[in-house]
Design an enzyme around this catalytic site. Structure first.
Site, short mmCIF file in Angstrom:
data_model
loop_
_atom_site.label_atom_id
_atom_site.label_comp_id
_atom_site.label_asym_id
_atom_site.label_seq_id
_atom_site.Cartn_x
_atom_site.Cartn_y
_atom_site.Cartn_z
N GLU A 100 84.37 -5.37 6.08
CA GLU A 100 82.87 -5.12 5.51
C GLU A 100 81.57 -5.58 6.50
O GLU A 100 81.06 -6.73 6.54
CB GLU A 100 82.77 -5.81 3.99
CG GLU A 100 81.42 -5.50 3.48
CD GLU A 100 81.73 -5.55 1.81
OE1 GLU A 100 82.94 -5.77 1.34
OE2 GLU A 100 80.43 -5.34 1.00
N ARG A 101 80.60 -5.05 6.57
CA ARG A 101 79.50 -5.01 7.30
C ARG A 101 80.15 -5.54 8.99
O ARG A 101 79.39 -6.14 9.54
CB ARG A 101 78.66 -6.02 6.94
CG ARG A 101 78.29 -5.75 5.56
CD ARG A 101 77.52 -4.54 5.19
NE ARG A 101 77.33 -4.30 3.72
CZ ARG A 101 76.97 -3.08 3.23
NH1 ARG A 101 76.93 -1.73 4.04
NH2 ARG A 101 76.84 -2.82 1.96
N LYS A 223 82.94 -15.66 -4.50
CA LYS A 223 82.02 -14.92 -4.94
C LYS A 223 82.17 -14.40 -6.47
O LYS A 223 83.24 -13.69 -6.47
CB LYS A 223 81.73 -13.82 -3.94
CG LYS A 223 80.96 -12.57 -4.48
CD LYS A 223 80.73 -11.41 -3.60
CE LYS A 223 80.01 -10.29 -3.96
NZ LYS A 223 79.67 -9.19 -2.78
N GLU A 227 78.08 -8.42 -8.05
CA GLU A 227 78.32 -7.12 -7.35
C GLU A 227 79.85 -6.60 -7.79
O GLU A 227 80.67 -6.42 -7.06
CB GLU A 227 78.33 -7.23 -5.82
CG GLU A 227 76.77 -7.67 -5.46
CD GLU A 227 76.61 -7.23 -4.05
OE1 GLU A 227 77.55 -7.46 -3.09
OE2 GLU A 227 75.39 -6.82 -3.68
N ARG A 260 79.44 -19.40 -4.08
CA ARG A 260 78.31 -18.67 -3.66
C ARG A 260 77.28 -18.60 -4.68
O ARG A 260 77.48 -18.30 -5.99
CB ARG A 260 78.61 -17.37 -2.91
CG ARG A 260 79.29 -17.50 -1.68
CD ARG A 260 79.90 -15.95 -1.32
NE ARG A 260 78.88 -15.52 -0.19
CZ ARG A 260 78.32 -14.27 -0.55
NH1 ARG A 260 78.68 -13.46 -1.48
NH2 ARG A 260 77.86 -13.79 0.50
N ARG A 273 64.89 -9.71 -8.91
CA ARG A 273 66.06 -10.11 -8.30
C ARG A 273 66.22 -11.68 -7.58
O ARG A 273 67.04 -12.31 -7.25
CB ARG A 273 66.89 -9.16 -7.25
CG ARG A 273 67.94 -9.33 -6.76
CD ARG A 273 68.62 -8.26 -5.99
NE ARG A 273 69.55 -8.61 -4.82
CZ ARG A 273 70.00 -7.81 -3.96
NH1 ARG A 273 69.95 -6.43 -4.11
NH2 ARG A 273 70.94 -8.47 -2.91
N LYS A 297 72.47 -17.92 0.72
CA LYS A 297 72.09 -17.06 1.95
C LYS A 297 70.85 -17.86 2.18
O LYS A 297 69.98 -18.50 1.21
CB LYS A 297 71.83 -15.63 1.40
CG LYS A 297 73.07 -15.10 1.26
CD LYS A 297 72.95 -13.52 1.18
CE LYS A 297 74.47 -12.82 0.98
NZ LYS A 297 74.41 -11.59 0.88
N ASP A 302 68.49 -10.85 0.67
CA ASP A 302 69.85 -10.49 1.26
C ASP A 302 69.56 -10.43 2.83
O ASP A 302 69.79 -9.22 3.26
CB ASP A 302 70.38 -9.33 0.56
CG ASP A 302 71.72 -8.80 0.95
OD1 ASP A 302 72.44 -9.82 1.45
OD2 ASP A 302 72.28 -7.53 0.73
N GLU A 324 74.16 -20.04 4.16
CA GLU A 324 74.78 -18.99 4.67
C GLU A 324 73.86 -18.24 5.31
O GLU A 324 72.96 -17.81 5.00
CB GLU A 324 75.51 -18.13 3.53
CG GLU A 324 76.46 -16.97 4.02
CD GLU A 324 77.01 -16.40 2.86
OE1 GLU A 324 77.48 -16.75 1.87
OE2 GLU A 324 76.80 -15.07 2.83
N GLU A 330 73.64 -6.85 9.84
CA GLU A 330 73.81 -5.78 8.70
C GLU A 330 72.42 -5.20 8.73
O GLU A 330 72.26 -3.69 8.65
CB GLU A 330 74.22 -6.30 7.37
CG GLU A 330 74.04 -5.26 6.33
CD GLU A 330 74.50 -5.93 4.93
OE1 GLU A 330 74.93 -7.10 4.87
OE2 GLU A 330 74.47 -5.37 3.95
#
Ligand code: GCW
Length: 598
Positions: A100-101, A223, A227, A260, A273, A297, A302, A324, A330
């Site tokens: 992923e990414r 996580k 999502e 996370r 958000r 993060k 993001d 993180e 990305e």
């Protein structure tokens, strides 16, 4: 000698050192001196630090001696100790080998059937481990945070053991991302409720099974309720309930839980958000076990090219925290754009003092591509992550120079032409700001193309998706103004920051212009510091970004005689692409935003 004469000599000198190179050796091309003296000193501080004097390396541990060797190779003298205890790569690798990414080929750890076992991939994993150890990375999470429950089945745990055995001599512990719903998803318990005794028992048993094979296993990364991932909310429980259950299972073995805070759209759906992590976690501060670390993060959204720091670092006073960072680009041109990320991370540490953190995680940019990272210069980001995790006070410039000389210098790490080294270093240092300018200047954010995040889509809106996935939500441009009011007159995201930042960001007059449209809704006619209107200033930034990339491409042309052919060509091709892409960003964004001003 006249100028032409010296250029010819330089050219000849450079040509004689240029050898076929494909990037597979990373920065590990320098010859290790053979006459090093190693000695153990048990009175040194209790960590893996080292002391170098001439060619003598002294350390308390064997790992310290190993780290010292690589430090000697990059020319260090004196004593050095790791700043953070946890210096961990996070691989978003799926068990089918996709990442992923990931923009550099398939996973080095996993692959689709017929799967070569990690043992067969041993050389590769060994080289990876050496590269990590050479910059002090001491842990790695082997699978995606969007974790498959299959990760915890015996067949995969056995593979994890094989990988752990390869990484151990390099001082690297393995960790796993776990799917919170695993006991239920694997059909072994009817629920994944963290307070259910069967579930707690399942995790204890699973953890015991792992430690039996891997006695130095590091712990779990989770996580949850983010999502679409399962989590304790599914059972009316809190993040603390979930994290503590896993922490209890790991505690007897010294393992940790990295939980996370990247959450949105669950408990506080509808709220701005960027505020949701604090809304979900602040009230839990003090409720976590001591082997739980909250991993957040660097920014509250993001991994954008520029974000203000995440205020969760201010709000959790009793909970150990990790930052993180994202090494894989990305949102920064993926493996196609030359963007050196150390300046971004240095900026972050300017707001969130490293002393407030116990560790650093970096989302890896590594795959099976010959040069490991897709773009030759993306290797610099892997290198820089490790160096900053060891010593967050290092400057981006120092790290760039080290990396460059080891990666493009001769076998002794010397660049033949100091001038070339200086211009490439400055190119590296300018590259992140250039990216901000041609993508999203002045606090604009998340105007990327849907899902794959490569390229601009400022008009993006899809009614079927959560509004937080639509670019228009992040700039809200209309004929009068642009930006999101996150000040106390708007969503009050500024209220989550510690002083002096709370007041600084809240007031449009004192808010740094680089965050202007992040925190404020601003009329197109607003006068900027330069005296230009906001609209003119936006155009100026986009144009500057494009001009910077043109300059990078020009500089690269000048380096040709000093860089081996294959790498030079491959970087050149990427730079040409980046030039086109920067124009695409500028033209698309200016056309769209400009349409409101007609
Ligand atoms: O925004 C996102 C990325 C996802 C990633 C997620 C996360 C692993 O686009 O690909 O999922 O962040 O950090 O969990």
């Amino acid at each position: 000698m006249n100028k032409l004469g010296s250029i010819i000599i330089l050219f000849v000198l450079c040509m004689t050192t240029a050898k076929a190179e494909d990037g597979s050796r990373l920065w590990l091309r320098s010859e290790m001196p053979t006459d090093i003296t190693l000695s153990i000193d048990s009175t040194m501080p209790d960590d893996d630090g080292y002391r170098i004097s001439g060619k003598t390396i002294t350390a308390r541990t064997q790992m310290g001696l190993l780290y010292g060797k690589y430090a000697l190779l990059r020319g260090e003298q004196g004593e050095s100790h790791p700043y953070f205890k946890y210096r961990i790569l996070n691989h978003w690798d799926n068990l089918d080998g996709t990442i992923e990414r990931g923009y550099a080929g398939e996973s080095i750890f996993w692959s689709l059937t017929p799967a070569p076992s990690p043992r067969e991939r041993g050389d590769h994993i060994n080289k990876y481990a050496e590269a990590c150890a050479s910059v002090g990375i001491n842990g790695t999470v082997l699978n995606n945070v969007n974790a498959s429950p299959k990760m915890l089945t015996p067949i995969y745990i056995n593979k994890v053991k094989e990988i752990a055995d390869i990484l151990r001599p390099w001082g690297i512990r393995v960790y796993l991302s776990v799917n919170f719903g695993s006991p239920k998803a694997l059909g072994e318990v009817k629920t994944a409720n963290p307070l259910n005794p069967q579930v707690r028992k399942w995790w204890k048993k699973k953890t015991r099974e792992i430690y039996k094979l891997i006695p130095d296993f590091g712990g779990f990364l989770v996580k949850a309720n983010s999502e679409g991932q399962p989590g304790p909310f599914d059972y009316g429980r809190t993040h603390a309930d979930g994290a503590n259950m896993l922490a209890d299972a790991l505690k007897p073995y010294g393992g940790i839980v990295m939980w996370r805070s990247f959450v949105y759209g669950a408990k506080h759906q509808g709220e701005d958000r960027v505020k949701q992590a604090v809304s979900e976690f602040a009230e839990l501060d003090g409720q976590f076990r001591d082997n739980v670390i909250l991993q957040s993060k660097n920014g509250p959204l993001d991994f954008q090219p520029r974000e203000p720091y995440a205020p969760i670092f201010d709000q959790m006073k009793k909970t150990p925290q990790m930052a993180e960072l994202q090494i894989t680009q990305e949102y920064l041109g993926q493996s196609k754009h030359l963007v050196y990320l150390a300046p971004m991370w240095e900026e972050f540490f300017g707001y969130v003092e490293p002393s407030r953190l116990v560790g650093i995680a970096g989302v890896a940019n590594i795959g099976l591509d010959t040069n490991w990272c897709g773009h030759h210069f993306s290797q610099a980001n892997w290198y820089a992550f490790g160096r900053l995790a060891w010593d967050p006070t290092l400057t981006s410039e120092q790290i760039a120079k080290e990396w460059l000389s080891q990666t493009f210098g001769n076998e002794k790490g010397k660049m033949k032409d100091e001038e070339i080294s200086t211009v490439i270093t400055s190119l590296l240092l300018r590259s992140r700001e250039a990216c901000v300018n041609y993508m999203m200047p002045l606090g604009l954010h998340h105007i990327f193309k849907f899902d794959h995040h490569m390229g601009p889509e400022p008009d993006g809106f899809k009614a079927d998706y959560p509004i937080e996935w639509c670019p228009v939500y992040y700039h809200r441009a209309n004929k009068d103004s642009i930006g999101v009011d996150r000040s106390s007159t708007g969503t009050n995201a500024t209220g989550q920051y510690r002083e002096p930042y709370r007041s600084l960001y809240d007031n449009i007059k004192t808010c740094p212009e680089e965050y202007l449209l992040w925190f404020h809704r601003v009329p197109w006619t607003y006068r900027m510091e330069s005296g230009l209107t906001l609209w003119d200033e936006i155009q100026r930034h986009y144009n500057r970004g494009v001009a910077e990339v043109d300059d990078f491409a020009y500089i690269w042309q000048q380096t040709k005689p000093c860089i081996d052919e294959q790498r030079w060509q491959e970087v050149d091709e990427c730079l040409r692409f980046q030039q086109k892409d920067a124009r695409l960003w500028r033209d698309t964004c200016l056309k769209y935003f400009g349409s409101f001003l007609k």
